[in-house]
Write a protein that holds these residues in place. Structure first.
Motif, short mmCIF file in Angstrom:
data_model
loop_
_atom_site.label_atom_id
_atom_site.label_comp_id
_atom_site.label_asym_id
_atom_site.label_seq_id
_atom_site.Cartn_x
_atom_site.Cartn_y
_atom_site.Cartn_z
N ILE A 1 0.83 -1.21 0.00
CA ILE A 1 0.00 0.00 0.00
C ILE A 1 0.87 1.25 0.00
O ILE A 1 0.60 2.22 -0.73
CB ILE A 1 -0.95 -0.01 1.22
CG1 ILE A 1 -2.00 -1.13 1.04
CG2 ILE A 1 -1.63 1.35 1.41
CD1 ILE A 1 -2.80 -1.43 2.29
N ASP A 2 1.95 1.23 0.80
CA ASP A 2 2.84 2.39 0.89
C ASP A 2 3.45 2.72 -0.48
O ASP A 2 3.51 3.90 -0.88
CB ASP A 2 3.94 2.11 1.91
CG ASP A 2 4.87 3.30 2.09
OD1 ASP A 2 4.38 4.41 2.35
OD2 ASP A 2 6.10 3.12 1.94
N ASN A 3 3.89 1.72 -1.21
CA ASN A 3 4.51 1.95 -2.52
C ASN A 3 3.49 2.39 -3.56
O ASN A 3 3.78 3.25 -4.40
CB ASN A 3 5.25 0.68 -2.99
CG ASN A 3 6.62 0.55 -2.36
OD1 ASN A 3 7.59 1.14 -2.82
ND2 ASN A 3 6.70 -0.20 -1.26
N PHE A 4 2.30 1.79 -3.53
CA PHE A 4 1.24 2.24 -4.44
C PHE A 4 0.92 3.72 -4.21
O PHE A 4 0.75 4.50 -5.16
CB PHE A 4 -0.03 1.42 -4.25
CG PHE A 4 -0.03 0.09 -4.97
CD1 PHE A 4 0.41 -0.01 -6.27
CD2 PHE A 4 -0.48 -1.06 -4.33
CE1 PHE A 4 0.40 -1.23 -6.94
CE2 PHE A 4 -0.50 -2.29 -4.99
CZ PHE A 4 -0.05 -2.37 -6.29
N GLU A 5 0.83 4.12 -2.92
CA GLU A 5 0.49 5.51 -2.59
C GLU A 5 1.58 6.47 -3.08
O GLU A 5 1.29 7.54 -3.63
CB GLU A 5 0.31 5.67 -1.07
CG GLU A 5 -0.92 4.96 -0.51
CD GLU A 5 -2.21 5.70 -0.81
OE1 GLU A 5 -2.17 6.71 -1.55
OE2 GLU A 5 -3.26 5.26 -0.31
N LYS A 6 2.85 6.10 -2.90
CA LYS A 6 3.96 6.95 -3.35
C LYS A 6 3.96 7.08 -4.88
O LYS A 6 4.17 8.16 -5.43
CB LYS A 6 5.29 6.38 -2.88
CG LYS A 6 5.53 6.53 -1.37
CD LYS A 6 6.84 5.88 -0.96
CE LYS A 6 7.08 6.04 0.54
NZ LYS A 6 8.31 5.33 0.97
N GLY B 1 -4.46 -1.24 -8.16
CA GLY B 1 -3.61 -2.02 -7.26
C GLY B 1 -4.01 -1.84 -5.81
O GLY B 1 -4.05 -2.81 -5.03
N LEU B 2 -4.33 -0.60 -5.41
CA LEU B 2 -4.76 -0.34 -4.04
C LEU B 2 -6.10 -1.03 -3.73
O LEU B 2 -6.28 -1.61 -2.65
CB LEU B 2 -4.87 1.17 -3.82
CG LEU B 2 -3.55 1.91 -3.65
CD1 LEU B 2 -3.74 3.41 -3.81
CD2 LEU B 2 -2.94 1.61 -2.28
#
Length: 615
Positions: free
Chosen positions: A283-288, A308-309
């Protein structure tokens, strides 16, 4: 930089002293090439001058060079239909083009077809380049040709032909030690091997490419290759190696601030962590990735991150967040689909506003023409009255009447002229106010909103929508301002404004050419504006009704008059039938300028319109 400025000054000095049209055209062409990437406006003016001057010479070689320069200009500005139009013109003069110019012409034709998704045509064009390279033993140039053909085959998903041409390109690049060519070709081979399920061959190609990239110091290409290698290991199910190469890509991209590569690798890391069930990291990488993609306006990447999220939240049972991101995914997808529709609606609104203003102004012009007709009748009455009052008794009375009527007519003419001048001045004022005042206010407001948006931690959707609306509104104001009073006409005159209008036709099926004589100086601004509007009306009629493929415009200044002749090869028309609104508008404007218009048309063979305006 100083050397370049010195060269520009030297060229401008030569141009000021040049007498011959050929020499002037060559210098304008050189200045165009020097300024093409640093000063677009100046380079465009030099190219236009080169075009105009080359047409006055009998130097086919010079004309060919100018056409090739026009192709390069349209290619640089991504106007691919225009590229194809000018390529056709260049090939009509292929006898006057050198081998390298022909290769460049066919290469640009192939590239234009490629970006129009016409891959088979692209291959045919590049094969013509290869044929010329072979005939003149220009082997090094064939490396790029083979690479271009290979890329077209990649788009056609013809992996075996793509591999054959990439290997031919690689062989030449290695023979002549063309390192950048080796690097690019190996990267393309990696793509091909991936789709042939030859993952180890693909990885080997990317790694070999990186060795060359290290020598060249091309960190961006290295980062991309790491990202591709990671994707290959992920596809093989080797998540540890995939993570290693994704991390290398991330570290290089973050250090060098390669944001486009960074958003891609962060998305890939999000997918990989999700497969490894490391959902928090996913989730962290998708958000970035999503944050960077939004800033870059990479719509497809934004779309993929929302998906993806949504899928990751669904896996961990966070259904409300999964549904929310699924809705964002669907909304974003709809916005991409509808964007072109909204753009078309905006263009229609601008067109409606402009046409309404034109109709209002034309109605005023027609009223003035009626007034002139009434004055002509009054003049006729005066002449008849003067003949009937030749007697000695009424002589002084008739003179008094004639003088009074003459004075009245003169004042009416002055009033009409003043109205016309006022009308033009008002258009300029409104145009300037729209551009400077309204446009400036919109720009200031947009900057303030942008500053608020950047400071807003939550990235408000309302602020984002307002920014987009404000951007569209600014563009509409700019377009309306231009239509009210074209800046090109005011700054550079009639010839430049007409040429710019014709350049905008390159995206249509109509091929248009402008030929001018003795038009270096400016003419009366009122005449310029009316002639420009006349020509706009003619062009619209040709596009809407004539269904012509060729339009030729001749603008010649003589001692006492200006001659505008326009000919097309369209359907023709019945000249003895009542005129439509468009033709009536043209005749009204010509009459206002005290000119004459002659129309010669043959059904099925086209129309010639010849207009004479006294100077």
């Amino acid at each position: 930089m100083s050397q370049n400025l010195g060269l520009l000054d030297s060229l401008r000095s030569e141009l000021a002293l040049a007498k011959d049209n050929s020499q002037k055209a060559k210098l304008h062409l050189t200045l165009f090439k020097q300024l093409q990437r640093s000063n677009t406006d100046s380079s465009q003016l030099h190219l236009k001058q080169a075009v105009l001057l080359s047409k006055r010479t009998e130097n086919d070689s010079l004309v060919g060079k100018v056409i090739v320069a026009q192709i390069q200009d349209h290619m640089l500005n991504n106007r691919y239909d225009s590229v194809l139009h000018y390529v056709e013109l260049a090939l009509q003069k292929r006898g006057s083009l050198g081998p390298q110019q022909l290769i460049d012409t066919y290469t640009m034709q192939g590239t234009a077809h490629f970006y129009k998704s016409e891959y088979a045509k692209a291959i045919a064009s590049h094969l013509q380049s290869e044929k010329i390279s072979s005939a003149h033993e220009m082997e090094q140039g064939k490396a790029q040709v083979f690479n271009n053909i290979g890329i077209a085959y990649i788009k056609l998903e013809d992996w075996y032909n793509a591999e054959e041409y990439m290997n031919k390109s690689l062989e030449i690049c290695k023979k002549y030690d063309i390192k950048r060519g080796i690097s690019y070709t190996l990267g393309n081979l990696g793509i091909i091997y991936k789709h042939l399920d030859r993952y180890q061959d693909a990885i080997a190609a990317y790694l070999e490419s990186n060795v060359i990239c290290e020598e060249l110091g091309d960190q961006r290409a290295i980062a991309r290759n790491y990202n591709n290698i990671g994707a290959l290991y992920e596809k093989e199910g080797n998540y540890d190696l995939a993570l290693e190469y994704y991390t290398r890509c991330f570290n290089t991209s973050e250090a060098e601030q390669y944001e486009s590569t960074l958003t891609s690798v962060l998305h890939n890391l999000g997918n990989l962590y999700s497969k490894q069930k490391r959902y928090t990291l996913s989730i962290d990488n998708f958000e970035k990735s999503l944050e960077i993609a939004k800033a870059l306006d990479y719509r497809d990447v934004v779309l993929n991150n929302y998906l993806g999220l949504a899928e990751t939240y669904e896996k961990i049972g966070a259904l409300s967040k999964a549904i929310a991101h699924r809705k964002l995914y669907e909304k974003w997808k709809d916005s991409i689909v509808n964007e072109e529709h909204l753009k078309n609606v905006s263009e229609l609104e601008i067109k409606y506003a402009t046409e309404k203003k034109e109709k209002d102004i034309l109605a005023l012009s027609q009223q003035k023409l009626k007034d002139e007709a009434a004055m002509a009748k009054q003049n006729l009455k005066i002449r008849r009255l003067s003949l009937g009052l030749l007697g000695a008794i009424l002589l002084f009375g008739s003179i008094f009447v004639i003088f009074r009527q003459y004075s009245k007519n003169r004042k009416q003419k002055e009033l009409i002229g003043a109205i016309a001048d006022t009308q033009i001045a008002e258009r300029k004022r409104i145009s300037q106010d729209l551009h400077d005042s309204v446009g400036g206010s919109l720009a200031l407001t947009k900057n303030k909103l942008l500053s608020l948006y950047e400071k807003d931690q939550g990235k408000s959707k309302e602020l984002e929508d307002s920014l987009q609306t404000l951007t569209r509104t600014s563009e509409q104001v700019r377009q309306i301002s231009h239509n009210l009073m074209p800046g090109e006409l005011v700054k550079f005159g009639l010839v430049s404004a007409i040429q710019t209008t014709l350049d905008q036709l390159q995206d249509t099926e109509l091929k248009a050419q402008l030929y001018v004589h003795d038009m270096e100086g400016r003419i009366d601004p009122t005449k310029e504006i009316h002639l420009f509007r006349i020509l706009q009306e003619i062009i619209q009629n040709v596009i809407k009704h004539a269904k012509a493929s060729q339009l030729n415009i001749y603008l010649n200044r003589h001692k006492k008059h200006l001659n505008l002749m326009v000919e097309d090869d369209g359907l023709g028309m019945e000249t003895d039938t009542p005129s439509g609104m468009g033709l009536s508008n043209i005749k009204s404007r010509v009459a206002f300028l005290k000119g004459t218009v002659d129309i010669d048309s043959v059904l099925g063979k086209g129309t010639t319109m010849n207009i004479l305006i006294p100077l």
